[in-house]
Scaffold this motif. Structure first.
Motif, PDB file in Angstrom:
ATOM      1  N   ARG A 207       8.166  13.845 -12.719  1.00 28.07           N
ATOM      2  CA  ARG A 207       8.588  12.920 -11.663  1.00 28.07           C
ATOM      3  C   ARG A 207      10.043  13.158 -11.278  1.00 28.07           C
ATOM      4  N   ASP A 208      10.369  12.866 -10.025  1.00 30.55           N
ATOM      5  CA  ASP A 208      11.737  12.718  -9.561  1.00 30.55           C
ATOM      6  C   ASP A 208      11.811  11.324  -8.961  1.00 30.55           C
ATOM      7  N   ASN A 209      12.295  10.388  -9.735  1.00 23.25           N
ATOM      8  CA  ASN A 209      12.271   8.994  -9.285  1.00 23.25           C
ATOM      9  C   ASN A 209      13.169   8.767  -8.072  1.00 23.25           C
ATOM     10  N   ALA A 210      14.291   9.457  -8.011  1.00 24.37           N
ATOM     11  CA  ALA A 210      15.189   9.302  -6.864  1.00 24.37           C
ATOM     12  C   ALA A 210      14.499   9.719  -5.569  1.00 24.37           C
ATOM     13  N   ALA A 211      13.624  10.731  -5.674  1.00 27.50           N
ATOM     14  CA  ALA A 211      12.906  11.211  -4.491  1.00 27.50           C
ATOM     15  C   ALA A 211      11.556  10.539  -4.320  1.00 27.50           C
ATOM     16  N   ASN A 212      11.189   9.671  -5.271  1.00 29.12           N
ATOM     17  CA  ASN A 212       9.884   8.996  -5.243  1.00 29.12           C
ATOM     18  C   ASN A 212       8.757  10.018  -5.117  1.00 29.12           C
ATOM     19  N   THR A 213       8.849  11.039  -5.937  1.00 28.35           N
ATOM     20  CA  THR A 213       7.943  12.185  -5.834  1.00 28.35           C
ATOM     21  C   THR A 213       7.458  12.599  -7.218  1.00 28.35           C
ATOM     22  N   VAL A 214       6.210  13.042  -7.285  1.00 25.19           N
ATOM     23  CA  VAL A 214       5.641  13.630  -8.488  1.00 25.19           C
ATOM     24  C   VAL A 214       5.319  15.088  -8.194  1.00 25.19           C
TER      25      VAL A 214
ATOM     26  N   CYS B 106       4.110  15.587  -4.457  1.00 26.82           N
ATOM     27  CA  CYS B 106       3.404  14.391  -3.988  1.00 26.82           C
ATOM     28  C   CYS B 106       4.478  13.359  -3.676  1.00 26.82           C
ATOM     29  N   ALA B 107       4.797  13.226  -2.399  1.00 26.37           N
ATOM     30  CA  ALA B 107       5.847  12.305  -1.972  1.00 26.37           C
ATOM     31  C   ALA B 107       5.225  10.979  -1.561  1.00 26.37           C
ATOM     32  N   ALA B 108       5.848   9.896  -2.018  1.00 29.60           N
ATOM     33  CA  ALA B 108       5.301   8.570  -1.767  1.00 29.60           C
ATOM     34  C   ALA B 108       6.219   7.747  -0.877  1.00 29.60           C
ATOM     35  N   SER B 109       5.607   6.863  -0.102  1.00 26.50           N
ATOM     36  CA  SER B 109       6.333   5.857   0.655  1.00 26.50           C
ATOM     37  C   SER B 109       5.546   4.559   0.598  1.00 26.50           C
ATOM     38  N   GLY B 110       6.250   3.454   0.775  1.00 30.36           N
ATOM     39  CA  GLY B 110       5.586   2.164   0.770  1.00 30.36           C
ATOM     40  C   GLY B 110       5.524   1.502  -0.588  1.00 30.36           C
ATOM     41  N   SER B 111       5.869   2.245  -1.634  1.00 33.60           N
ATOM     42  CA  SER B 111       5.852   1.672  -2.971  1.00 33.60           C
ATOM     43  C   SER B 111       6.624   2.595  -3.906  1.00 33.60           C
TER      44      SER B 111
ATOM     45  N   GLN C 271       0.854  -1.184   0.000  1.00 34.25           N
ATOM     46  CA  GLN C 271       0.000   0.000   0.000  1.00 34.25           C
ATOM     47  C   GLN C 271       0.893   1.239   0.000  1.00 34.25           C
ATOM     48  N   VAL C 272       0.592   2.165  -0.871  1.00 37.34           N
ATOM     49  CA  VAL C 272       1.391   3.371  -0.977  1.00 37.34           C
ATOM     50  C   VAL C 272       0.765   4.464  -0.117  1.00 37.34           C
ATOM     51  N   GLN C 273       1.613   5.254   0.520  1.00 37.86           N
ATOM     52  CA  GLN C 273       1.162   6.426   1.266  1.00 37.86           C
ATOM     53  C   GLN C 273       1.635   7.669   0.508  1.00 37.86           C
ATOM     54  N   LEU C 274       0.738   8.628   0.353  1.00 40.36           N
ATOM     55  CA  LEU C 274       1.023   9.836  -0.404  1.00 40.36           C
ATOM     56  C   LEU C 274       0.860  11.065   0.480  1.00 40.36           C
ATOM     57  N   VAL C 275       1.791  12.004   0.346  1.00 39.36           N
ATOM     58  CA  VAL C 275       1.726  13.247   1.104  1.00 39.36           C
ATOM     59  C   VAL C 275       1.957  14.411   0.156  1.00 39.36           C
TER      60      VAL C 275
ATOM     61  N   CYS D 244      -3.136  14.361  -4.713  1.00 39.83           N
ATOM     62  CA  CYS D 244      -2.537  13.402  -5.636  1.00 39.83           C
ATOM     63  C   CYS D 244      -3.062  12.014  -5.294  1.00 39.83           C
ATOM     64  N   ALA D 245      -3.040  11.152  -6.295  1.00 39.39           N
ATOM     65  CA  ALA D 245      -3.579   9.818  -6.112  1.00 39.39           C
ATOM     66  C   ALA D 245      -2.954   8.873  -7.114  1.00 39.39           C
ATOM     67  N   THR D 246      -3.004   7.590  -6.802  1.00 36.25           N
ATOM     68  CA  THR D 246      -2.560   6.588  -7.739  1.00 36.25           C
ATOM     69  C   THR D 246      -3.573   5.453  -7.793  1.00 36.25           C
ATOM     70  N   ASP D 247      -3.704   4.839  -8.977  1.00 34.69           N
ATOM     71  CA  ASP D 247      -4.587   3.686  -9.095  1.00 34.69           C
ATOM     72  C   ASP D 247      -3.797   2.393  -9.206  1.00 34.69           C
ATOM     73  N   MET D 248      -2.495   2.455  -8.897  1.00 34.12           N
ATOM     74  CA  MET D 248      -1.625   1.278  -8.806  1.00 34.12           C
ATOM     75  C   MET D 248      -1.561   0.500 -10.125  1.00 34.12           C
ATOM     76  N   ARG D 249      -1.779   1.199 -11.243  1.00 33.15           N
ATOM     77  CA  ARG D 249      -1.600   0.598 -12.562  1.00 33.15           C
ATOM     78  C   ARG D 249      -0.693   1.505 -13.374  1.00 33.15           C
ATOM     79  N   PRO D 250       0.020   0.952 -14.384  1.00 33.52           N
ATOM     80  CA  PRO D 250       0.994   1.787 -15.099  1.00 33.52           C
ATOM     81  C   PRO D 250       0.390   2.832 -16.032  1.00 33.52           C
ATOM     82  N   ARG D 251      -0.804   2.581 -16.531  1.00 35.94           N
ATOM     83  CA  ARG D 251      -1.420   3.522 -17.473  1.00 35.94           C
ATOM     84  C   ARG D 251      -2.590   4.229 -16.798  1.00 35.94           C
ATOM     85  N   CYS D 252      -2.747   5.498 -17.121  1.00 36.84           N
ATOM     86  CA  CYS D 252      -3.778   6.296 -16.467  1.00 36.84           C
ATOM     87  C   CYS D 252      -5.133   6.098 -17.145  1.00 36.84           C
ATOM     88  N   PRO D 253      -6.186   6.033 -16.362  1.00 32.20           N
ATOM     89  CA  PRO D 253      -7.527   5.746 -16.891  1.00 32.20           C
ATOM     90  C   PRO D 253      -8.236   6.985 -17.434  1.00 32.20           C
ATOM     91  N   ILE D 254      -7.711   7.582 -18.479  1.00 32.91           N
ATOM     92  CA  ILE D 254      -8.325   8.770 -19.069  1.00 32.91           C
ATOM     93  C   ILE D 254      -9.504   8.326 -19.927  1.00 32.91           C
TER      94      ILE D 254
END
Length: 133
Positions: free
Chosen positions: A72-79, A22-27, A1-5, A96-106
């Motif tokens: 994105r800044d992948n090193a910082a795990n941040t968008v 949008c900083a992430a932890s847990g994933s 489970q990802v946590q977003l701040v 910010c939010a994620t749907d845990m899939r690689p492609r966005c549901p537009i």
């Protein structure tokens, strides 16, 4: 489970700029679609921008095209959401939010492309953006 701040909101005059984080932890955030949404009291949460895994297909709501940039800044795990030339209509709580899939549901609905909030699973707590003179 990802946590977003989220962070970076504030009060700014019309024409000003803010950068939301949008900083992430847990994933690892780069594995997933990340969306930015905003909400005004009494209205539904609306998608503003999104970016897929590996920076695939950045998308913007028509009203923010040319003014907002998602990255994105992948090193910082941040968008980030860089917001320039801000207008009073940009006021709201930004999530910010994620749907845990690689492609966005537009989706295409009511004559425009949209990012449906219902498709997203993990949400941050939000950050207030107020654009006012």
């Amino acid at each position: 489970q990802v946590q977003l701040v989220e962070s970076g909101g504030g009060l700014v005059q019309p024409g000003g700029s803010l950068r939301l984080s949008c900083a992430a932890s847990g994933s690892i955030l780069n594995h997933y679609c990340v969306g930015w949404f905003r909400q005004v009291a009494g209205k539904e949460r609306e998608g503003v921008s999104s970016i897929g895994s590996e920076d695939y297909n950045p998308w913007y709501k028509d009203s923010v095209k040319g003014r907002f940039t998602i990255s994105r800044d992948n090193a910082a795990n941040t968008v980030y959401l860089q917001m320039n030339d801000l207008k009073p209509d940009d006021t709201g709580v930004y999530f910010c939010a994620t749907d845990m899939r690689p492609r966005c549901p537009i989706i295409y609905s009511d004559y425009e492309f949209r990012l449906p909030a219902s498709r997203f699973d993990s949400w941050g707590q939000g950050t207030q953006v107020t654009v006012s003179s």
